[in-house]
Write a protein that holds these residues in place. Structure first.
Motif, PDB file in Angstrom:
ATOM      1  N   SER A  31       5.343  13.339  14.429  1.00  0.00           N
ATOM      2  CA  SER A  31       4.876  12.905  13.115  1.00  0.00           C
ATOM      3  C   SER A  31       6.063  12.545  12.233  1.00  0.00           C
ATOM      4  O   SER A  31       7.200  12.940  12.517  1.00  0.00           O
ATOM      5  CB  SER A  31       4.077  14.017  12.438  1.00  0.00           C
ATOM      6  OG  SER A  31       4.944  15.103  12.142  1.00  0.00           O
ATOM      7  N   ASP A  32       5.775  11.827  11.143  1.00  0.00           N
ATOM      8  CA  ASP A  32       6.819  11.496  10.176  1.00  0.00           C
ATOM      9  C   ASP A  32       7.417  12.776   9.584  1.00  0.00           C
ATOM     10  O   ASP A  32       8.633  12.890   9.422  1.00  0.00           O
ATOM     11  CB  ASP A  32       6.241  10.644   9.023  1.00  0.00           C
ATOM     12  CG  ASP A  32       5.803   9.269   9.507  1.00  0.00           C
ATOM     13  OD1 ASP A  32       5.843   9.023  10.726  1.00  0.00           O
ATOM     14  OD2 ASP A  32       5.407   8.449   8.651  1.00  0.00           O
ATOM     15  N   ASP A  33       6.539  13.727   9.267  1.00  0.00           N
ATOM     16  CA  ASP A  33       7.008  15.005   8.699  1.00  0.00           C
ATOM     17  C   ASP A  33       8.011  15.678   9.621  1.00  0.00           C
ATOM     18  O   ASP A  33       9.063  16.151   9.184  1.00  0.00           O
ATOM     19  CB  ASP A  33       5.826  15.971   8.508  1.00  0.00           C
ATOM     20  CG  ASP A  33       4.975  15.580   7.297  1.00  0.00           C
ATOM     21  OD1 ASP A  33       5.479  14.824   6.445  1.00  0.00           O
ATOM     22  OD2 ASP A  33       3.807  16.023   7.238  1.00  0.00           O
ATOM     23  N   ALA A  34       7.664  15.707  10.907  1.00  0.00           N
ATOM     24  CA  ALA A  34       8.541  16.374  11.885  1.00  0.00           C
ATOM     25  C   ALA A  34       9.871  15.629  12.004  1.00  0.00           C
ATOM     26  O   ALA A  34      10.915  16.257  12.210  1.00  0.00           O
ATOM     27  CB  ALA A  34       7.851  16.454  13.245  1.00  0.00           C
ATOM     28  N   LEU A  35       9.827  14.315  11.838  1.00  0.00           N
ATOM     29  CA  LEU A  35      11.074  13.547  11.908  1.00  0.00           C
ATOM     30  C   LEU A  35      11.983  13.899  10.736  1.00  0.00           C
ATOM     31  O   LEU A  35      13.165  14.202  10.908  1.00  0.00           O
ATOM     32  CB  LEU A  35      10.777  12.041  11.903  1.00  0.00           C
ATOM     33  CG  LEU A  35      12.015  11.148  11.872  1.00  0.00           C
ATOM     34  CD1 LEU A  35      12.806  11.265  13.174  1.00  0.00           C
ATOM     35  CD2 LEU A  35      11.648   9.694  11.601  1.00  0.00           C
ATOM     36  N   GLN A  63       5.492   2.909   5.337  1.00  0.00           N
ATOM     37  CA  GLN A  63       5.495   4.239   4.725  1.00  0.00           C
ATOM     38  C   GLN A  63       6.686   5.067   5.233  1.00  0.00           C
ATOM     39  O   GLN A  63       7.392   5.709   4.444  1.00  0.00           O
ATOM     40  CB  GLN A  63       4.199   4.943   5.113  1.00  0.00           C
ATOM     41  CG  GLN A  63       3.707   5.928   4.099  1.00  0.00           C
ATOM     42  CD  GLN A  63       2.313   6.416   4.463  1.00  0.00           C
ATOM     43  OE1 GLN A  63       1.772   6.126   5.538  1.00  0.00           O
ATOM     44  NE2 GLN A  63       1.726   7.179   3.571  1.00  0.00           N
ATOM     45  N   LEU A  64       6.896   5.022   6.552  1.00  0.00           N
ATOM     46  CA  LEU A  64       8.010   5.789   7.122  1.00  0.00           C
ATOM     47  C   LEU A  64       9.345   5.255   6.617  1.00  0.00           C
ATOM     48  O   LEU A  64      10.239   6.029   6.249  1.00  0.00           O
ATOM     49  CB  LEU A  64       7.953   5.739   8.654  1.00  0.00           C
ATOM     50  CG  LEU A  64       9.122   6.420   9.375  1.00  0.00           C
ATOM     51  CD1 LEU A  64       9.221   7.896   8.996  1.00  0.00           C
ATOM     52  CD2 LEU A  64       8.994   6.281  10.888  1.00  0.00           C
ATOM     53  N   LYS A  65       9.482   3.931   6.563  1.00  0.00           N
ATOM     54  CA  LYS A  65      10.741   3.348   6.097  1.00  0.00           C
ATOM     55  C   LYS A  65      11.031   3.767   4.654  1.00  0.00           C
ATOM     56  O   LYS A  65      12.154   4.157   4.310  1.00  0.00           O
ATOM     57  CB  LYS A  65      10.683   1.811   6.187  1.00  0.00           C
ATOM     58  CG  LYS A  65      10.848   1.295   7.596  1.00  0.00           C
ATOM     59  CD  LYS A  65      10.375  -0.122   7.776  1.00  0.00           C
ATOM     60  CE  LYS A  65      11.193  -1.146   7.033  1.00  0.00           C
ATOM     61  NZ  LYS A  65      10.673  -2.521   7.281  1.00  0.00           N
ATOM     62  N   GLU A  66      10.001   3.708   3.821  1.00  0.00           N
ATOM     63  CA  GLU A  66      10.198   4.082   2.414  1.00  0.00           C
ATOM     64  C   GLU A  66      10.594   5.541   2.300  1.00  0.00           C
ATOM     65  O   GLU A  66      11.455   5.911   1.497  1.00  0.00           O
ATOM     66  CB  GLU A  66       8.925   3.795   1.604  1.00  0.00           C
ATOM     67  CG  GLU A  66       8.810   2.311   1.269  1.00  0.00           C
ATOM     68  CD  GLU A  66       7.435   1.916   0.728  1.00  0.00           C
ATOM     69  OE1 GLU A  66       6.657   2.822   0.348  1.00  0.00           O
ATOM     70  OE2 GLU A  66       7.144   0.708   0.698  1.00  0.00           O
ATOM     71  N   ARG A  67       9.980   6.363   3.133  1.00  0.00           N
ATOM     72  CA  ARG A  67      10.297   7.786   3.080  1.00  0.00           C
ATOM     73  C   ARG A  67      11.731   8.069   3.512  1.00  0.00           C
ATOM     74  O   ARG A  67      12.422   8.893   2.919  1.00  0.00           O
ATOM     75  CB  ARG A  67       9.330   8.536   3.992  1.00  0.00           C
ATOM     76  CG  ARG A  67       8.748   9.729   3.264  1.00  0.00           C
ATOM     77  CD  ARG A  67       7.760  10.440   4.064  1.00  0.00           C
ATOM     78  NE  ARG A  67       8.124  11.851   4.130  1.00  0.00           N
ATOM     79  CZ  ARG A  67       7.462  12.727   4.859  1.00  0.00           C
ATOM     80  NH1 ARG A  67       6.457  12.334   5.598  1.00  0.00           N
ATOM     81  NH2 ARG A  67       7.816  13.988   4.849  1.00  0.00           N
TER      82      ARG A  67
END
Ligand SMILES: Nc1ncnc2c1ncn2[C@@H]1O[C@H](COP(=O)(O)OP(=O)(O)OP(=O)(O)O)[C@@H](O)[C@H]1O
Ligand SMILES: CC(C)(CO)[C@@H](O)C(=O)NCCC(=O)O
Ligand SMILES: [K+]
Length: 250
Positions: A31-35, A63-67
């Protein structure tokens, strides 16, 4: 450090590269969170930039890139579809529709093939095959389910095929199965091998002058004996990513 990401349908694979392009750390997260958590460890070196490939939806990828940019203050360079790269031509009618992971392994394969025709098989959750002639013209390719998807389909659509795939990981023998788990696992392996063999035969027909066969993805080892002379190349997606997305400080 450069952060590299391969955002697949089920997992995100990440790597950290030093300025000398040496791989200093790798990981797989779901997941993004785990990354973000994995990269926020106290011992993680400072990140300078990120390059990534994604087969996820544009929204999820954005979304991932922005995060990542917000959390680590780094630019994110995403590999985008092009029709021609360095003489390699995307063979899809609409080049934007070809999966970016496929395009990147094609670029890596053409570079390794050094002027010969090639076929590159990526054996993961899904399995893809792509054929490229000696002139760098991508001839198109094939997509089929990989072992995890075949196994899941059988379990989902039958009542009596039930087992924990966890116990299947060691089951790679080829004699006829005498239990359900053996029958399914060995049957799926034969499906995979049959696909690879057929691709090899097709490539021999199409490229009479000879061709290189490259295998990558988590299940490449399982089929390597099917094709004489096949080369297993781990991390071909990342090799292609470096070609498609060179960064200034490399
Ligand atoms: N250490 C490992 N972790 C995960 N899968 C592994 C591992 N070793 C072998 N495999 C096998 O690799 C396959 C997954 O391959 P791969 O990681 O290339 O998938 P992928 O298609 O890139 O994934 P995604 O769905 O995230 O795009 C599975 O069939 C699994 O059985
Ligand atoms: C086939 C997969 C899922 C393999 O990861 C990916 O390359 C993808 O989503 N491709 C888009 C469809 C296509 O390549 O025609
Ligand atoms: K993949």
């Amino acid at each position: 450090m450069i952060l590299e990401l391969d955002c697949g349908n089920s997992l995100i694979k990440w790597r950290l590269l030093s300025a000398g392009a040496e791989v200093v750390d790798t990981g797989i997260v779901d997941s993004d969170d785990a990354l973000i958590a994995a990269l926020s460890q106290p011992d993680t070196p400072t990140l300078a930039a990120c390059r990534l490939v994604s087969v996820r939806s544009d929204e999820e990828t954005q979304q991932l890139k922005e995060r990542l940019t917000a959390t680590f203050a780094i630019p994110c360079h995403q590999a985008v579809p092009v029709e021609v790269w360095n003489g390699v031509r995307n063979g899809y009618r609409d080049h934007q529709r070809l999966g970016m992971d496929r395009w990147l392994v094609i670029l890596a394969a053409v570079q390794l093939a050094e002027g010969k025709a090639c076929v590159v098989l990526d054996l993961g959750t899904a399995v893809t095959a792509d054929l490229v002639d000696a002139q760098g013209e991508h001839q198109g390719g094939f997509i089929c389910p990989g072992i995890p998807l075949m196994r899941r389909e059988l379990q989902t659509h039958t009542r009596r095929i039930r087992y924990d795939p966890h116990w299947a990981s060691g089951e790679r023998y080829e004699a006829p199965g005498r239990t359900t788990i053996e029958a399914v696992e060995r049957g799926c392996l034969y499906m995979l091998k049959g696909f690879v063999r057929t691709q090899y035969e097709l490539a021999q027909e199409m490229f009479a002058e000879g061709c290189e066969v490259f295998l990558t993805g988590g299940d490449a080892e399982l089929v390597k004996h099917v094709v004489p002379g096949a080369r297993i190349v781990p991390d071909m997606v990342f090799a292609g990513l470096a070609l498609a997305c060179p960064l200034e400080n490399e």
